[in-house]
Scaffold this motif. Structure first.
Motif, PDB file in Angstrom:
ATOM      1  N   LEU A  40       0.821  -1.208   0.000  1.00 35.37           N
ATOM      2  CA  LEU A  40       0.000   0.000   0.000  1.00 35.37           C
ATOM      3  C   LEU A  40       0.859   1.263   0.000  1.00 35.37           C
ATOM      4  N   ILE A  41       2.016   1.231   0.669  1.00 40.41           N
ATOM      5  CA  ILE A  41       2.887   2.408   0.700  1.00 40.41           C
ATOM      6  C   ILE A  41       4.258   2.145   0.088  1.00 40.41           C
ATOM      7  N   SER A  42       4.506   0.906  -0.318  1.00 38.57           N
ATOM      8  CA  SER A  42       5.854   0.585  -0.811  1.00 38.57           C
ATOM      9  C   SER A  42       5.873   0.111  -2.254  1.00 38.57           C
ATOM     10  N   GLY A  43       4.698  -0.109  -2.862  1.00 35.54           N
ATOM     11  CA  GLY A  43       4.660  -0.661  -4.199  1.00 35.54           C
ATOM     12  C   GLY A  43       4.703   0.395  -5.285  1.00 35.54           C
ATOM     13  N   THR A  44       4.512  -0.070  -6.508  1.00 35.32           N
ATOM     14  CA  THR A  44       4.376   0.847  -7.635  1.00 35.32           C
ATOM     15  C   THR A  44       3.022   1.546  -7.538  1.00 35.32           C
ATOM     16  N   PRO A  45       2.840   2.660  -8.258  1.00 35.92           N
ATOM     17  CA  PRO A  45       1.531   3.326  -8.210  1.00 35.92           C
ATOM     18  C   PRO A  45       0.367   2.402  -8.528  1.00 35.92           C
ATOM     19  N   LEU A  46       0.546   1.494  -9.496  1.00 36.96           N
ATOM     20  CA  LEU A  46      -0.526   0.566  -9.842  1.00 36.96           C
ATOM     21  C   LEU A  46      -0.811  -0.394  -8.693  1.00 36.96           C
ATOM     22  N   GLU A  47       0.249  -0.916  -8.076  1.00 37.25           N
ATOM     23  CA  GLU A  47       0.068  -1.830  -6.942  1.00 37.25           C
ATOM     24  C   GLU A  47      -0.626  -1.127  -5.777  1.00 37.25           C
ATOM     25  N   MET A  48      -0.226   0.109  -5.514  1.00 35.38           N
ATOM     26  CA  MET A  48      -0.833   0.859  -4.421  1.00 35.38           C
ATOM     27  C   MET A  48      -2.323   1.105  -4.678  1.00 35.38           C
ATOM     28  N   LEU A  49      -2.670   1.447  -5.921  1.00 31.13           N
ATOM     29  CA  LEU A  49      -4.073   1.692  -6.251  1.00 31.13           C
ATOM     30  C   LEU A  49      -4.890   0.408  -6.175  1.00 31.13           C
ATOM     31  N   MET A  50      -4.293  -0.707  -6.569  1.00 33.04           N
ATOM     32  CA  MET A  50      -5.010  -1.993  -6.493  1.00 33.04           C
ATOM     33  C   MET A  50      -5.280  -2.368  -5.043  1.00 33.04           C
ATOM     34  N   VAL A  51      -4.280  -2.234  -4.194  1.00 32.20           N
ATOM     35  CA  VAL A  51      -4.481  -2.538  -2.772  1.00 32.20           C
ATOM     36  C   VAL A  51      -5.535  -1.614  -2.180  1.00 32.20           C
ATOM     37  N   PHE A  52      -5.461  -0.330  -2.541  1.00 33.90           N
ATOM     38  CA  PHE A  52      -6.427   0.649  -2.044  1.00 33.90           C
ATOM     39  C   PHE A  52      -7.852   0.277  -2.451  1.00 33.90           C
ATOM     40  N   THR A  53      -8.037  -0.087  -3.705  1.00 32.15           N
ATOM     41  CA  THR A  53      -9.372  -0.399  -4.215  1.00 32.15           C
ATOM     42  C   THR A  53      -9.946  -1.640  -3.545  1.00 32.15           C
ATOM     43  N   PHE A  54      -9.173  -2.707  -3.492  1.00 33.81           N
ATOM     44  CA  PHE A  54      -9.672  -3.932  -2.874  1.00 33.81           C
ATOM     45  C   PHE A  54      -9.900  -3.740  -1.370  1.00 33.81           C
ATOM     46  N   ALA A  55      -9.018  -2.954  -0.738  1.00 32.04           N
ATOM     47  CA  ALA A  55      -9.185  -2.687   0.689  1.00 32.04           C
ATOM     48  C   ALA A  55     -10.467  -1.912   0.956  1.00 32.04           C
ATOM     49  N   LEU A  56     -10.832  -1.027   0.029  1.00 32.17           N
ATOM     50  CA  LEU A  56     -12.057  -0.249   0.175  1.00 32.17           C
ATOM     51  C   LEU A  56     -13.268  -1.167   0.249  1.00 32.17           C
ATOM     52  N   PHE A  57     -13.334  -2.127  -0.662  1.00 34.57           N
ATOM     53  CA  PHE A  57     -14.437  -3.085  -0.642  1.00 34.57           C
ATOM     54  C   PHE A  57     -14.362  -3.986   0.599  1.00 34.57           C
ATOM     55  N   GLY A  58     -13.131  -4.390   0.949  1.00 32.84           N
ATOM     56  CA  GLY A  58     -12.976  -5.280   2.104  1.00 32.84           C
ATOM     57  C   GLY A  58     -13.402  -4.632   3.407  1.00 32.84           C
ATOM     58  N   ILE A  59     -13.023  -3.368   3.589  1.00 32.18           N
ATOM     59  CA  ILE A  59     -13.407  -2.658   4.807  1.00 32.18           C
ATOM     60  C   ILE A  59     -14.914  -2.441   4.854  1.00 32.18           C
ATOM     61  N   TYR A  60     -15.512  -2.137   3.704  1.00 32.44           N
ATOM     62  CA  TYR A  60     -16.974  -1.954   3.659  1.00 32.44           C
ATOM     63  C   TYR A  60     -17.677  -3.243   4.069  1.00 32.44           C
ATOM     64  N   ALA A  61     -17.169  -4.393   3.600  1.00 31.80           N
ATOM     65  CA  ALA A  61     -17.773  -5.676   3.960  1.00 31.80           C
ATOM     66  C   ALA A  61     -17.667  -5.927   5.470  1.00 31.80           C
ATOM     67  N   ILE A  62     -16.508  -5.630   6.045  1.00 31.17           N
ATOM     68  CA  ILE A  62     -16.331  -5.858   7.483  1.00 31.17           C
ATOM     69  C   ILE A  62     -17.226  -4.922   8.287  1.00 31.17           C
TER      70      ILE A  62
ATOM     71  N   LEU B  41     -21.147 -13.924   7.105  1.00 29.91           N
ATOM     72  CA  LEU B  41     -20.457 -14.111   5.830  1.00 29.91           C
ATOM     73  C   LEU B  41     -19.636 -12.895   5.442  1.00 29.91           C
ATOM     74  N   MET B  42     -20.044 -11.705   5.900  1.00 28.75           N
ATOM     75  CA  MET B  42     -19.347 -10.478   5.513  1.00 28.75           C
ATOM     76  C   MET B  42     -17.884 -10.470   5.971  1.00 28.75           C
ATOM     77  N   PHE B  43     -17.580 -11.100   7.079  1.00 27.45           N
ATOM     78  CA  PHE B  43     -16.213 -11.056   7.610  1.00 27.45           C
ATOM     79  C   PHE B  43     -15.230 -11.836   6.736  1.00 27.45           C
ATOM     80  N   PRO B  44     -15.514 -13.105   6.356  1.00 33.63           N
ATOM     81  CA  PRO B  44     -14.572 -13.770   5.445  1.00 33.63           C
ATOM     82  C   PRO B  44     -14.524 -13.129   4.060  1.00 33.63           C
ATOM     83  N   VAL B  45     -15.653 -12.565   3.601  1.00 30.49           N
ATOM     84  CA  VAL B  45     -15.642 -11.873   2.308  1.00 30.49           C
ATOM     85  C   VAL B  45     -14.704 -10.667   2.374  1.00 30.49           C
TER      86      VAL B  45
END
Length: 509
Positions: free
Chosen positions: A425-447, A466-470
């Motif tokens: 999230l803070i150490s990758g390439t811009p694309l990697e950082m954006l991918m982690v950010f995007t998936f984390a956004l959905f993951g946090i919303y599910a939790i 079910l929301m927690f493992p998702v």
């Protein structure tokens, strides 16, 4: 100088502009006052750097607005406290934490505020998710204000308040030191105020200098006192001993180490301000976290069979029987066992030979960012949660119950640091950082949906579970993007299903 800059910016009238801008941008939606609290606290915190001051300055407007829209009073106070706490995570000021971190790590201030931006945005969006869910559950109404200015009108009347921030960032990019850049930005605050309808007078400038000086004196005394503690810890070797103790108690587990640091930060936060708690914890535990993060990256290299030749030479000296295995992929557990055989006095040299300077630098920044984020939890975690107490006084709710609500809403303080440790999230390439950010956004919303038991409608108990493992599918590192995509598809499907099919008439636990 950054504290003085914040005092000048607030005195110039930027605080009112920020709140007006937030009301125009977010206040027109259903549950908008809650989004206004999040938006305005993020903007105000980016320059003020004080969670309590942020709560008081924005909360007197946003909390009554939230109550008027239909939000429960305790939730309104909790949202303001949680959002204001995030102000210290938002660049460029970060409550002077970024400057201290730059001094400790010898990493440029610009680099630190650059990598801090996406995580801070992720935190504020996580608070906004709680607001949206509660707006649906409480049936919060959309507040109409026919006399309110439009977004364009507010921006037209106060665009000059943004100039000092542009000047600050531009000076840092140009290469000026943080202190010099802040000094230039202070001058730009005064100059830009002359464009306003109410320019800063000599009295306003003197008041800003006085307020900034008082804040600086408080911070200076705090840093001097903590500095004595830090020097004693450094001189006596307690820091290294404490790091070894943490590593020993955690059994070499990075996750357990972070949990222990979180507990220590909460205890320290009961008696120290968050900046002081960060300084003490960074001195004591940053080396341990840095070592574990770097070793985790080294184990990944060994498991993939990509260990550099110069690093293999060290294994020839310390574990010659294992050299033949290093040229091919292996199980991660096997790589960890091989690394455990390397003597401690060779570990540092091995890390320097195996990992790039950038990787080592970002591992150090990640360790400090983890501690800095965890040190903020005392603002919203009972029994000592000054930000929540300030919000409770405005909302007229019990302080401790408001603190518990704020603690629940501020869950991003515990989730995002895990991403520092286990993802790019803070150490990758811009694309990697954006991918982690995007998936984390959905993951946090599910939790959050699992915690609240609500999406667009109440969730049945099995969907709530079910929301927690998702959410974990999208947050936990596994190196396979199809798992993240599967988690996103499952969550979006549940969200659409919840929106189209009313849930049972019930009150979630």
């Amino acid at each position: 100088m950054f504290i003085l800059f914040g005092a000048f910016l607030v005195k110039s009238g930027a605080g009112d502009f920020i709140i007006d801008l937030a009301r125009c941008a977010a206040g027109r939606f259903v549950g908008g006052p809650g989004f206004v609290a999040v938006f305005s606290s993020g903007l105000m915190g980016s320059v003020s750097g004080s969670s309590v001051a942020n709560t008081v300055s924005t909360g007197v407007i946003t909390i009554p607005l939230m109550r008027k829209a239909g939000f429960p009073a305790r939730f309104a106070g909790g949202v303001e406290a949680a959002a204001s706490t995030g102000g210290q995570l938002m660049p460029p000021v970060m409550g002077a934490g970024a400057f201290i971190m730059a001094s400790y790590t010898q990493v440029s201030y610009l680099t630190i505020i650059g990598v801090a931006a996406l995580p801070a945005l992720l935190y504020f969006l996580s608070v906004a998710m709680f607001v949206r869910i509660e707006a649906k559950r409480s049936q919060a109404v959309k507040l109409e204000d026919e006399d309110a200015e439009t977004f364009g009108q507010v921006l037209k009347g106060g665009w000059h308040y943004l100039l000092p921030l542009v000047v600050l960032v531009a000076a840092l990019i140009y290469g000026f030191t943080p202190t010099y850049a802040a000094g230039i930005a202070i001058v730009s605050v005064v100059v830009s105020s002359w464009i306003a309808r109410k320019p800063m007078t000599l009295g306003d400038i003197l008041d800003a200098l006085a307020q900034g000086s008082r804040n600086i004196m408080t911070t200076a005394i705090l840093l001097i006192t903590v500095g004595l503690i830090v020097m004693v810890i450094s001189t006596t070797g307690i820091g290294n001993t404490f790091s070894l103790m943490i590593t020993d108690w955690a059994g070499g587990s990075l996750l357990v180490t972070i949990a222990l640091v979180a507990l220590a930060s909460l205890i320290l936060g009961m008696g120290l301000p968050v900046t002081a708690a960060y300084i003490v914890l960074a001195t004591l535990s940053a080396p341990a976290i840095y070592q574990l993060i770097a070793q985790s990256q080294l184990i990944d290299l060994m498991a993939s069979g990509n260990l550099p030749e110069q690093a293999r030479a060290i294994f020839m000296l310390t574990a010659p029987d294992a050299v033949e295995l290093l040229g091919a992929p292996m199980e991660r557990a096997q790589a960890a066992a091989m690394l455990a055989e390397v003597p401690e006095n060779f570990t540092g040299q091995l890390l320097e030979q195996a990992l790039s300077p950038h990787a080592l630098t970002m591992a150090l920044v990640a360790a400090h960012m983890i501690i800095f984020w965890l040190s903020q939890d005392s603002n919203v975690t009972p029994p000592v949660c000054l930000t929540a107490f300030a919000a409770a006084a405005i909302a007229g709710t019990p302080a401790m119950r408001t603190g518990l609500t704020a603690w629940k809403i501020a869950k991003g303080l515990y989730i995002v640091p895990l991403l520092f440790a286990y993802s790019p999230l803070i150490s990758g390439t811009p694309l990697e950082m954006l991918m982690v950010f995007t998936f984390a956004l959905f993951g946090i919303y599910a939790i959050i949906a699992g915690l609240e038991g609500y999406l667009e409608h109440p969730l049945r108990w099995w969907l709530r579970v079910l929301m927690f493992p998702v959410g974990a599918l999208m947050l936990w590192p596994h190196g396979m993007i199809w798992i993240d995509l599967a988690g996103v598809v499952i969550f979006v499907a549940l969200l659409v299903w919840s929106a189209r099919r009313p849930g049972p008439v019930m009150t979630p636990a």
